[in-house]
Design a protein around this motif. Structure first.
Motif, PDB file in Angstrom:
ATOM      1  N   ASN A 305       3.911  10.315  10.972  1.00 15.77           N
ATOM      2  CA  ASN A 305       2.948   9.243  11.230  1.00 15.77           C
ATOM      3  C   ASN A 305       1.531   9.775  11.238  1.00 15.77           C
ATOM      4  O   ASN A 305       0.610   9.154  10.696  1.00 15.77           O
ATOM      5  CB  ASN A 305       3.263   8.576  12.574  1.00 15.77           C
ATOM      6  CG  ASN A 305       4.078   7.313  12.412  1.00 15.77           C
ATOM      7  OD1 ASN A 305       3.691   6.408  11.678  1.00 15.77           O
ATOM      8  ND2 ASN A 305       5.213   7.234  13.093  1.00 15.77           N
ATOM      9  N   ALA A 306       1.347  10.930  11.890  1.00 10.68           N
ATOM     10  CA  ALA A 306       0.012  11.520  11.973  1.00 10.68           C
ATOM     11  C   ALA A 306      -0.498  11.908  10.585  1.00 10.68           C
ATOM     12  O   ALA A 306      -1.682  11.709  10.267  1.00 10.68           O
ATOM     13  CB  ALA A 306       0.040  12.743  12.888  1.00 10.68           C
ATOM     14  N   LEU A 307       0.375  12.465   9.737  1.00 11.78           N
ATOM     15  CA  LEU A 307      -0.025  12.839   8.381  1.00 11.78           C
ATOM     16  C   LEU A 307      -0.393  11.598   7.568  1.00 11.78           C
ATOM     17  O   LEU A 307      -1.377  11.599   6.819  1.00 11.78           O
ATOM     18  CB  LEU A 307       1.101  13.618   7.703  1.00 11.78           C
ATOM     19  CG  LEU A 307       0.828  14.079   6.272  1.00 11.78           C
ATOM     20  CD1 LEU A 307      -0.356  15.046   6.238  1.00 11.78           C
ATOM     21  CD2 LEU A 307       2.071  14.738   5.667  1.00 11.78           C
ATOM     22  N   SER A 308       0.389  10.531   7.729  1.00 10.17           N
ATOM     23  CA  SER A 308       0.098   9.287   7.017  1.00 10.17           C
ATOM     24  C   SER A 308      -1.247   8.718   7.433  1.00 10.17           C
ATOM     25  O   SER A 308      -2.065   8.307   6.596  1.00 10.17           O
ATOM     26  CB  SER A 308       1.210   8.267   7.289  1.00 10.17           C
ATOM     27  OG  SER A 308       0.888   7.005   6.745  1.00 10.17           O
ATOM     28  N   ASN A 309      -1.513   8.705   8.743  1.00 16.13           N
ATOM     29  CA  ASN A 309      -2.788   8.185   9.230  1.00 16.13           C
ATOM     30  C   ASN A 309      -3.948   9.060   8.780  1.00 16.13           C
ATOM     31  O   ASN A 309      -5.018   8.558   8.424  1.00 16.13           O
ATOM     32  CB  ASN A 309      -2.767   8.087  10.756  1.00 16.13           C
ATOM     33  CG  ASN A 309      -1.802   7.033  11.256  1.00 16.13           C
ATOM     34  OD1 ASN A 309      -1.505   6.077  10.547  1.00 16.13           O
ATOM     35  ND2 ASN A 309      -1.294   7.199  12.456  1.00 16.13           N
ATOM     36  N   ALA A 310      -3.732  10.387   8.806  1.00 14.11           N
ATOM     37  CA  ALA A 310      -4.793  11.302   8.393  1.00 14.11           C
ATOM     38  C   ALA A 310      -5.146  11.090   6.923  1.00 14.11           C
ATOM     39  O   ALA A 310      -6.324  11.036   6.552  1.00 14.11           O
ATOM     40  CB  ALA A 310      -4.366  12.743   8.636  1.00 14.11           C
ATOM     41  N   VAL A 391       2.581  13.631  -0.327  1.00 12.57           N
ATOM     42  CA  VAL A 391       3.483  12.844   0.531  1.00 12.57           C
ATOM     43  C   VAL A 391       3.140  11.367   0.464  1.00 12.57           C
ATOM     44  O   VAL A 391       4.009  10.512   0.265  1.00 12.57           O
ATOM     45  CB  VAL A 391       3.410  13.363   1.985  1.00 12.57           C
ATOM     46  CG1 VAL A 391       4.185  12.428   2.922  1.00 12.57           C
ATOM     47  CG2 VAL A 391       3.977  14.773   2.077  1.00 12.57           C
ATOM     48  N   THR A 392       1.863  11.031   0.664  1.00  9.40           N
ATOM     49  CA  THR A 392       1.481   9.608   0.710  1.00  9.40           C
ATOM     50  C   THR A 392       1.502   8.960  -0.670  1.00  9.40           C
ATOM     51  O   THR A 392       1.671   7.747  -0.777  1.00  9.40           O
ATOM     52  CB  THR A 392       0.075   9.461   1.315  1.00  9.40           C
ATOM     53  OG1 THR A 392      -0.862  10.231   0.543  1.00  9.40           O
ATOM     54  CG2 THR A 392       0.065   9.952   2.750  1.00  9.40           C
ATOM     55  N   GLY A 393       1.329   9.779  -1.721  1.00  5.43           N
ATOM     56  CA  GLY A 393       1.294   9.207  -3.064  1.00  5.43           C
ATOM     57  C   GLY A 393       2.616   9.249  -3.796  1.00  5.43           C
ATOM     58  O   GLY A 393       2.670   8.898  -4.985  1.00  5.43           O
ATOM     59  N   ALA A 394       3.696   9.646  -3.118  1.00  6.95           N
ATOM     60  CA  ALA A 394       5.012   9.695  -3.770  1.00  6.95           C
ATOM     61  C   ALA A 394       5.400   8.302  -4.261  1.00  6.95           C
ATOM     62  O   ALA A 394       5.276   7.315  -3.531  1.00  6.95           O
ATOM     63  CB  ALA A 394       6.051  10.222  -2.792  1.00  6.95           C
ATOM     64  N   VAL A 395       5.878   8.225  -5.516  1.00  5.26           N
ATOM     65  CA  VAL A 395       6.179   6.923  -6.121  1.00  5.26           C
ATOM     66  C   VAL A 395       7.658   6.568  -6.035  1.00  5.26           C
ATOM     67  O   VAL A 395       8.062   5.485  -6.456  1.00  5.26           O
ATOM     68  CB  VAL A 395       5.716   6.893  -7.590  1.00  5.26           C
ATOM     69  CG1 VAL A 395       4.201   7.037  -7.674  1.00  5.26           C
ATOM     70  CG2 VAL A 395       6.400   7.999  -8.394  1.00  5.26           C
ATOM     71  N   ASP A 398      12.919   9.864  -4.005  1.00  2.00           N
ATOM     72  CA  ASP A 398      13.255  11.236  -4.376  1.00  2.00           C
ATOM     73  C   ASP A 398      11.997  12.118  -4.365  1.00  2.00           C
ATOM     74  O   ASP A 398      12.021  13.246  -3.871  1.00  2.00           O
ATOM     75  CB  ASP A 398      13.905  11.247  -5.757  1.00  2.00           C
ATOM     76  CG  ASP A 398      14.330  12.658  -6.172  1.00  2.00           C
ATOM     77  OD1 ASP A 398      15.108  13.293  -5.432  1.00  2.00           O
ATOM     78  OD2 ASP A 398      13.855  13.123  -7.230  1.00  2.00           O
ATOM     79  N   ALA A 399      10.893  11.585  -4.903  1.00  2.00           N
ATOM     80  CA  ALA A 399       9.639  12.340  -4.900  1.00  2.00           C
ATOM     81  C   ALA A 399       9.153  12.549  -3.457  1.00  2.00           C
ATOM     82  O   ALA A 399       8.611  13.607  -3.128  1.00  2.00           O
ATOM     83  CB  ALA A 399       8.577  11.606  -5.706  1.00  2.00           C
ATOM     84  N   LEU A 400       9.356  11.555  -2.622  1.00  2.00           N
ATOM     85  CA  LEU A 400       8.962  11.683  -1.221  1.00  2.00           C
ATOM     86  C   LEU A 400       9.773  12.774  -0.529  1.00  2.00           C
ATOM     87  O   LEU A 400       9.225  13.566   0.250  1.00  2.00           O
ATOM     88  CB  LEU A 400       9.149  10.342  -0.503  1.00  2.00           C
ATOM     89  CG  LEU A 400       8.868  10.339   1.001  1.00  2.00           C
ATOM     90  CD1 LEU A 400       7.424  10.742   1.296  1.00  2.00           C
ATOM     91  CD2 LEU A 400       9.168   8.958   1.601  1.00  2.00           C
ATOM     92  N   ARG A 401      11.070  12.843  -0.826  1.00  2.00           N
ATOM     93  CA  ARG A 401      11.916  13.870  -0.214  1.00  2.00           C
ATOM     94  C   ARG A 401      11.415  15.264  -0.604  1.00  2.00           C
ATOM     95  O   ARG A 401      11.311  16.156   0.252  1.00  2.00           O
ATOM     96  CB  ARG A 401      13.365  13.687  -0.656  1.00  2.00           C
ATOM     97  CG  ARG A 401      14.333  14.676  -0.009  1.00  2.00           C
ATOM     98  CD  ARG A 401      15.719  14.592  -0.598  1.00  2.00           C
ATOM     99  NE  ARG A 401      16.313  13.279  -0.402  1.00  2.00           N
ATOM    100  CZ  ARG A 401      16.422  12.351  -1.360  1.00  2.00           C
ATOM    101  NH1 ARG A 401      15.983  12.613  -2.598  1.00  2.00           N
ATOM    102  NH2 ARG A 401      16.963  11.199  -1.116  1.00  2.00           N
ATOM    103  N   ARG A 402      11.111  15.448  -1.866  1.00  2.00           N
ATOM    104  CA  ARG A 402      10.630  16.756  -2.324  1.00  2.00           C
ATOM    105  C   ARG A 402       9.282  17.100  -1.676  1.00  2.00           C
ATOM    106  O   ARG A 402       9.051  18.235  -1.256  1.00  2.00           O
ATOM    107  CB  ARG A 402      10.492  16.768  -3.850  1.00  2.00           C
ATOM    108  CG  ARG A 402      11.824  16.693  -4.597  1.00  2.00           C
ATOM    109  CD  ARG A 402      11.645  17.103  -6.052  1.00  2.00           C
ATOM    110  NE  ARG A 402      10.643  16.295  -6.730  1.00  2.00           N
ATOM    111  CZ  ARG A 402      10.887  15.162  -7.367  1.00  2.00           C
ATOM    112  NH1 ARG A 402      12.131  14.685  -7.406  1.00  2.00           N
ATOM    113  NH2 ARG A 402       9.926  14.483  -7.959  1.00  2.00           N
ATOM    114  N   ALA A 403       8.392  16.107  -1.576  1.00  2.00           N
ATOM    115  CA  ALA A 403       7.076  16.351  -0.984  1.00  2.00           C
ATOM    116  C   ALA A 403       7.194  16.695   0.493  1.00  2.00           C
ATOM    117  O   ALA A 403       6.467  17.563   1.000  1.00  2.00           O
ATOM    118  CB  ALA A 403       6.193  15.127  -1.171  1.00  2.00           C
TER     119      ALA A 403
END
Length: 934
Positions: A305-310, A391-395, A398-403
């Motif tokens: 959550n903190a990374l997303s907000n940042a 992380v936030t731009g993963a489309v 699967d890309a989110l998991r790798r990030a």
């Protein structure tokens, strides 16, 4: 008013629910159904101790959800798969995405606007009952058609139709829509069915299909089973908590087990939990929050959550603090992380930003303009920015998991594999896998949220039950606290608005569309259900949500309402010490203080070893510190921040601190402790104004050879050039984030410059030159071990045309203040011969130590545009010779400071109105007096 009194627990044996259980104890086909499994389990356990009951199977006590599963299990379609919360969330996000392309919602989402992501969570929770909601709304429209608009009904009807198609298209079924089975030979007793979600919609079907009986503690229009209902009223939420936990402590002292005590709160929010923890710990009471925690509250969930907000705020200062906050996952490059945070603080990166693109540009300018030794901050920022963007731009999931794995492997120290944090991390990635599977199962529909936002929504909705404590006071949110079998049940914040969150769990109709009368009935039922055995209702006039009034239920049932006097509530140890600190009237340390806190109050570093590593006790404590090694002042003065080699360098400001309160001076030795708590823009504006004044005056003297009459309206280009040069220096020292504030200050500063120039004309006519700016000064007092030092804003020489005296000309010391200047009673000695403002006196002493004659010293307020002359012609002291009493007071103050430092008595606190009024160190002072938190 009433005196605080103790409360005795009730007996489950006397409850009407216990009577019903005993009546059917021998009928093994009778099943007891409660609103939640929590209340069912509590009565299953309580039944074992009821008189007259030999044995009763715990399987006969079930919650509403288990009841629904039991009566529908035989009708589950074999060719379909049970829908889960992830599929419901995928549907909600897909529906909102479809609405953004082809608007079919007219009320829940305003036409032309983007739906908030939180709406997807709400819709996914409503999904199982959407068809029932539509039926309820049809009834509502017939009964009270004038209250509601067709748009609201059509929105829910469209959503119900969309969800039905979603289930059909993907071979899914909703358990709440499965037809009811016969129930076999069982007879079901439903306790408080109005507190069971969706009961009203299936009540008729239940009555036709199975044998049911309903039971309520509150019959319509009657009091709760003839009991006396008691409401304790308090002025504040803190007094409410103190009284409740004082009662809990008293009950436990009298033999009640902590597990026999229940506390219910409107909602188990982090703020409320923190307040309960703080008071309970002071009493040494164990608490067990029984609401479960969202997976988003796990260590990695909070970090995510903190990374997303940042990333969404472009790494604003507040998001960086949250991101680098201590967690079960430590940072591999903790030094680099803290260095980046210090860099952001030092150069005034904004606390908050709604434009991440602006923040990206601001970070780039700050890194290129401001000093960054060895590029440590810039290198770590670039690495963090790249990982956050991945992380936030993963489309895809699967890309989110790798990030996420890359981020975790690059930045984080993972906890041990068997730790709770590691297990929750594994559970989080399982949730991500489940979302990817559900998205694939439903045909990869486009969603109204990114994969990261979808995961965060899912984590918020996924709750896990932490390992319970074996014997602790249970704390429940209202919606789980109905019909508990606890012998004593404290109901906190029983206000008119406190039931909203709980009623949302029981009613199909959204809050804004519920009938007022129906809500009153449900609220009365919920409040009465808390009194299954014995409830003590509490209400605070000033709660965490503001000022409230008690729920009308208490007036309708004739409850005994008593106002508890704050003076009658037993005082907490912290309260006694806060009062002592505030009034400077200490008493001996309470014997009940926890060991760690008592050790901190006495100055020990380690509570287990009080023979070493101890500091002197706070001066306000009338208690002798046990023998031990005192803190050697040389240890402190050896720190680079003190700059004490070979003499301790003391500025006028530090001198004032040391005289007023040695402990305040000690804290001021921490680098940036004062500037960090001040308004950065205000300080920078002061620096800008000083620099601007210097540029304008020196430019005039340099170009003309002497100071000539100056017409501001004819010199815009000169002022603009001087301002730009001053601004570049200020931004280099304070960061480009302050540029908008400095640009906005230019018209005001320009106006003040005009007034200063008017004064300078008169000053020049009296024979004073422009002089030098930002002049460093110093004077050694080797016998005292001190070196006085400072930086004068301006020093001017007196060179009248008729002066014939040899030697250096007399000087004037000028100190510019942005707003207010010191008062006469501060820069002149008082009746006791003490000085409270040392600045002009110190500058004069340092110049006189170099053999100069100081004829005048004055402050100049830039805001009021007038001088305050301390000494010299027209001043508070008419001449430099008349300033002798202040010189003597300065010498005495320096001698006193030398003694304080040499004796190491800088841990003492000296409360006074002058020292404490605007002191920014008060929290640390309070903690030193007696640690406020363990």
């Amino acid at each position: 008013m009433t005196e605080f009194d103790t409360i005795s627990p009730g007996e489950p044996q006397a409850s009407a629910i216990a009577g019903k259980i005993k009546d059917h104890e021998s009928q093994r086909s009778t099943i007891f159904v409660f609103p939640s499994q929590v209340s069912a389990d509590s009565w299953a356990e309580a039944a074992l101790g009821l008189q007259g009951i030999k044995a009763v199977e715990s399987e006969r006590f079930i919650g509403w959800d288990s009841f629904l599963d039991r009566i529908t299990r035989n009708n589950v379609p074999e060719d379909r798969k049970k829908v889960d919360s992830r599929c419901r969330l995928i549907w909600a996000l897909a529906a909102l995405e479809e609405n953004s392309r082809r608007a079919f919602l007219r009320c829940l989402v305003k036409p032309g606007s983007t739906a908030p992501k939180s709406l997807a969570s709400s819709l996914s929770k409503l999904a199982p009952t959407l068809s029932d909601i539509v039926l309820e709304l049809k009834e509502t429209r017939r009964e009270r058609y004038a209250i509601y608009q067709d748009n609201e009904f059509s929105d829910y009807a469209a959503l119900a139709s969309s969800y039905a198609r979603f289930l059909d298209n993907h071979g899914l079924y909703e358990p709440s829509q499965i037809p009811v089975d016969s129930g076999g030979n069982n007879h079901f007793i439903l306790f408080e069915p109005s507190l069971m979600p969706a009961y009203r919609g299936i009540a008729e079907r239940l009555g036709r299909s199975i044998s049911i009986e309903t039971f309520s503690l509150l019959a319509p229009g009657e009091k709760s089973a003839g009991k006396e209902i008691r409401l304790q009223k308090f002025a504040s939420f803190r007094e409410e908590l103190q009284s409740v936990f004082a009662s809990c402590s008293s009950l436990i002292d009298e033999g009640t087990q902590p597990a026999d005590i229940a506390i219910s709160i409107p909602a188990s929010t982090p703020d409320t939990q923190a307040h309960l923890w703080q008071i309970a710990q002071q009493y040494g009471l164990p608490l067990d929050f029984r609401s479960g925690e969202a997976l988003s509250a796990s260590p990695f969930g909070r970090l995510l959550n903190a990374l997303s907000n940042a990333a969404s705020e472009g790494f604003s200062l507040r998001t960086l603090r949250k991101l680098f906050d201590r967690n079960a996952f430590g940072w591999k490059e903790e030094g680099s992380a803290l260095n980046l945070l210090r860099f952001a603080t030092r150069y005034n990166i904004p606390e908050f930003s709604a434009d991440r693109h602006y923040m990206t540009g601001l970070w780039s300018r700050t890194i290129s303009l401001c000093r960054d030794p060895e590029n440590r901050a810039s290198a770590f920022y670039a690495k963090l920015y790249k990982a956050g963007l991945a992380v936030t731009g993963a489309v895809s999931f699967d890309a989110l998991r790798r990030a996420l794995h890359d981020f975790k492997d690059s930045f984080l120290e993972e906890p041990g594999k068997t730790t709770p944090a590691a297990r929750k991390l594994e559970r989080l990635f399982e949730e991500l896998d489940g979302l990817e599977s559900s998205h694939s199962l439903t045909g990869h529909p486009p969603l109204a949220a990114s994969p990261l936002d979808t995961l965060l929504l899912s984590l918020d909705a996924t709750r896990y039950r932490p390992t319970g404590k074996p014997n602790a006071i249970s704390v429940y949110p209202y919606h789980l606290a109905a019909l508990l079998a606890s012998p004593i049940h404290f109901v906190l914040d029983a206000s008119q608005a406190s039931l909203d969150a709980a009623l949302g769990h029981f009613s199909l109709i959204p809050k804004e569309m519920r009938s007022q009368q129906g809500e009153k009935d449900a609220g009365a039922t919920l409040l009465s259900s808390f009194d299954a055995v014995k409830a003590v209702y509490c209400h605070a006039e000033q709660s965490l949500s503001g000022y409230t009034v008690p729920h009308p239920y208490f007036s309708r049932v004739g409850a005994l309402q008593t106002m508890v006097d704050a003076g009658s509530i037993p005082e907490l140890p912290d309260g006694a010490e806060s009062r002592a600190w505030r009034d400077s009237a200490p008493s001996a340390l309470p014997a009940t203080l926890p060991p760690g806190r008592r050790a901190a109050a006495l100055g020990y570093f380690d509570a287990e070893d009080e023979s070493e590593n101890c500091l002197p006790p706070p001066a306000l404590y009338p208690i002798e510190r046990p023998s031990g090694q005192s803190l050697d002042p040389k240890l402190l003065l050896s720190l680079p921040a003190c700059d004490a080699n070979p003499l301790y360098k003391i500025s006028p400001g530090k001198l004032k601190y040391l005289v007023e309160c040695p402990f305040k001076w000690l804290l001021s030795c921490i680098p940036d402790i004062e500037t960090a708590t001040s308004a950065a823009a205000t300080l920078a504006e002061g620096s800008l104004t000083h620099s601007f004044i210097r540029e304008v005056l020196q430019e005039e003297e340099r170009k003309e050879g002497s100071f000539l009459p100056f017409r501001i309206e004819e010199s815009d280009h000169k002022l603009e050039a001087a301002f730009r040069h001053s601004l570049s220096q200020v931004l280099k020292e304070n960061g480009p984030a302050l540029e908008p504030a400095m640009e906005a200050a230019y018209p005001k500063v320009r106006d003040r410059i005009g007034r200063i120039l008017d004064f300078e004309m008169r000053f020049r006519e009296e024979g004073w030159g422009i002089g030098d700016f930002e002049v460093p000064l110093s004077r050694k007092y080797e016998d005292l071990g001190l070196a006085l030092h400072g930086r004068a804003d301006r020093i001017s020489e007196h060179k009248p045309k008729d002066r014939q005296l040899p030697g250096a000309p007399p000087l004037a010391v000028i100190d510019y203040k942005k707003n207010t200047t010191p008062l006469k009673k501060e820069f002149l000695i008082d009746a006791g011969g003490k000085l409270r403002d040392f600045q002009i006196a110190c500058y004069a002493a340092m110049l006189e130590g170099e053999g100069f004659e100081v004829e005048m010293g004055f402050y100049w307020s830039i805001e009021t545009s007038k001088p305050v002359i301390v000494f010299g012609p027209g001043g508070a002291r008419p001449s430099g010779d008349a300033f002798e009493p202040e010189r003597k007071a300065l010498a005495e103050a320096l001698a006193l400071c030398s003694i304080i430092i040499k004796e190491g008595s800088f841990m003492s606190i000296k409360p006074s109105s002058e020292a404490c009024a605007s002191c920014i160190m008060r929290p640390a002072c309070r903690a030193h007096f007696s640690s406020e938190r363990p």
